[in-house]
Design a protein around this motif. Structure first.
Motif, short mmCIF file in Angstrom:
data_model
loop_
_atom_site.label_atom_id
_atom_site.label_comp_id
_atom_site.label_asym_id
_atom_site.label_seq_id
_atom_site.Cartn_x
_atom_site.Cartn_y
_atom_site.Cartn_z
N THR A 11 0.74 -1.24 -0.06
CA THR A 11 -0.02 0.04 0.24
C THR A 11 0.82 1.27 -0.14
O THR A 11 0.76 2.01 -0.64
CB THR A 11 -0.97 0.00 1.28
N TYR A 45 -8.85 1.33 -6.08
CA TYR A 45 -9.82 1.52 -5.15
C TYR A 45 -11.35 0.65 -5.45
O TYR A 45 -11.83 -0.01 -4.72
CB TYR A 45 -10.20 2.95 -4.93
N SER A 102 -8.07 12.87 -2.24
CA SER A 102 -9.18 12.28 -1.96
C SER A 102 -9.23 10.77 -2.43
O SER A 102 -9.57 9.80 -1.34
CB SER A 102 -10.43 13.00 -2.72
N GLU A 105 -6.80 8.88 -0.08
CA GLU A 105 -7.36 8.62 1.33
C GLU A 105 -8.52 7.29 1.30
O GLU A 105 -8.55 6.40 2.29
CB GLU A 105 -8.19 9.78 1.81
N LYS A 106 -9.08 7.32 0.21
CA LYS A 106 -10.21 6.25 0.01
C LYS A 106 -9.29 4.76 -0.03
O LYS A 106 -9.60 3.92 0.45
CB LYS A 106 -10.91 6.39 -1.09
N HIS A 108 -6.24 4.17 0.75
CA HIS A 108 -5.38 3.87 2.08
C HIS A 108 -6.73 3.35 3.20
O HIS A 108 -6.31 2.44 4.04
CB HIS A 108 -4.95 5.18 2.46
N SER A 109 -7.54 4.08 3.36
CA SER A 109 -8.47 3.68 4.19
C SER A 109 -9.20 2.03 3.86
O SER A 109 -9.39 1.49 5.07
CB SER A 109 -9.61 4.67 4.45
N ASN A 110 -9.55 2.00 2.91
CA ASN A 110 -9.90 0.78 2.60
C ASN A 110 -8.83 -0.33 2.74
O ASN A 110 -9.00 -1.58 3.27
CB ASN A 110 -10.32 0.55 1.11
N ARG A 111 -7.47 -0.14 2.40
CA ARG A 111 -6.60 -1.21 2.62
C ARG A 111 -6.19 -1.56 4.18
O ARG A 111 -5.95 -2.42 4.26
CB ARG A 111 -5.28 -0.81 2.10
N ASN A 112 -6.48 -0.41 4.86
CA ASN A 112 -6.08 -0.36 6.33
C ASN A 112 -7.56 -1.15 7.17
O ASN A 112 -7.07 -1.97 8.06
CB ASN A 112 -6.38 0.87 6.99
N LYS A 113 -8.58 -1.21 6.36
CA LYS A 113 -9.57 -2.13 6.74
C LYS A 113 -9.37 -3.65 6.44
O LYS A 113 -9.87 -4.50 7.46
CB LYS A 113 -10.94 -1.78 6.17
N LYS A 116 -6.52 -4.71 9.03
CA LYS A 116 -7.54 -5.14 10.23
C LYS A 116 -8.29 -6.55 10.34
O LYS A 116 -8.04 -7.33 11.26
CB LYS A 116 -8.29 -3.97 10.60
#
Length: 166
Positions: A11, A45, A102, A105-106, A108-113, A116
């Protein structure tokens, strides 16, 4: 390296490559048949945004193959071939100018989900909510590897775009 760490490293590598494009270069297509860096990032994404729901949806134990059985085929198809592939449907990038921050951020946030969920759910289970268009039903492990392999392919594409627009 754990699968989660591999995903997170991938990522960061992908985002670093995107950040090499200036804001003015981000939406430039080398030609009318090509994608811009913005198109590539949006495609990445859009091809992964459903994975967290896929991971938490219906699954079953795998009994007829190894949980990483499709990895050699994925690598061969996506990394060892320069053949152009056609994206279709919901994973196609949309028309118009895109904002780099933007989209990053989308993505990166999805990859973090996803990262987890790697810690929380068995990676060997087969996800039944959606069939991959090429490989069919995949395990969580295979979906994660697919995300990594798919982005490695598009890293090469970003390098080509970069060299063509500079």
């Amino acid at each position: 390296m754990t699968l989660k760490n591999h995903l997170l490293e991938n990522t960061e590598t992908f985002i670093a490559k995107i950040n090499e494009f200036t804001d003015s270069q981000f939406n430039i297509k080398p030609d009318s048949d090509s994608w811009s860096a913005a198109n590539v990032l949006e495609h990445m994404y859009r091809s992964e945004f459903g994975i967290p729901r896929l991971f938490t949806g219906e699954t079953r134990q795998l009994t007829d193959r190894q949980p990483d059985a499709y990895l050699p085929d994925m690598k061969k198809r996506f990394l060892e071939s320069d053949a152009k592939m056609q994206a279709s449907g919901v994973i196609l990038p949309t028309e118009g100018e895109k904002t780099k921050e933007s989209l990053i951020e989308k993505f990166h946030s999805n990859r973090n989900k996803i990262a987890k969920l790697i810690d929380e759910l068995p990676q060997e289970e087969l996800c039944l909510k959606f069939k991959h268009p090429v490989f069919g039903y995949l395990t969580r492990m295979e979906w994660t590897h697919f995300s990594i392999i798919h982005s490695q392919r598009h890293l090469k594409q970003l390098e080509r775009i970069q060299s063509q627009i500079q």
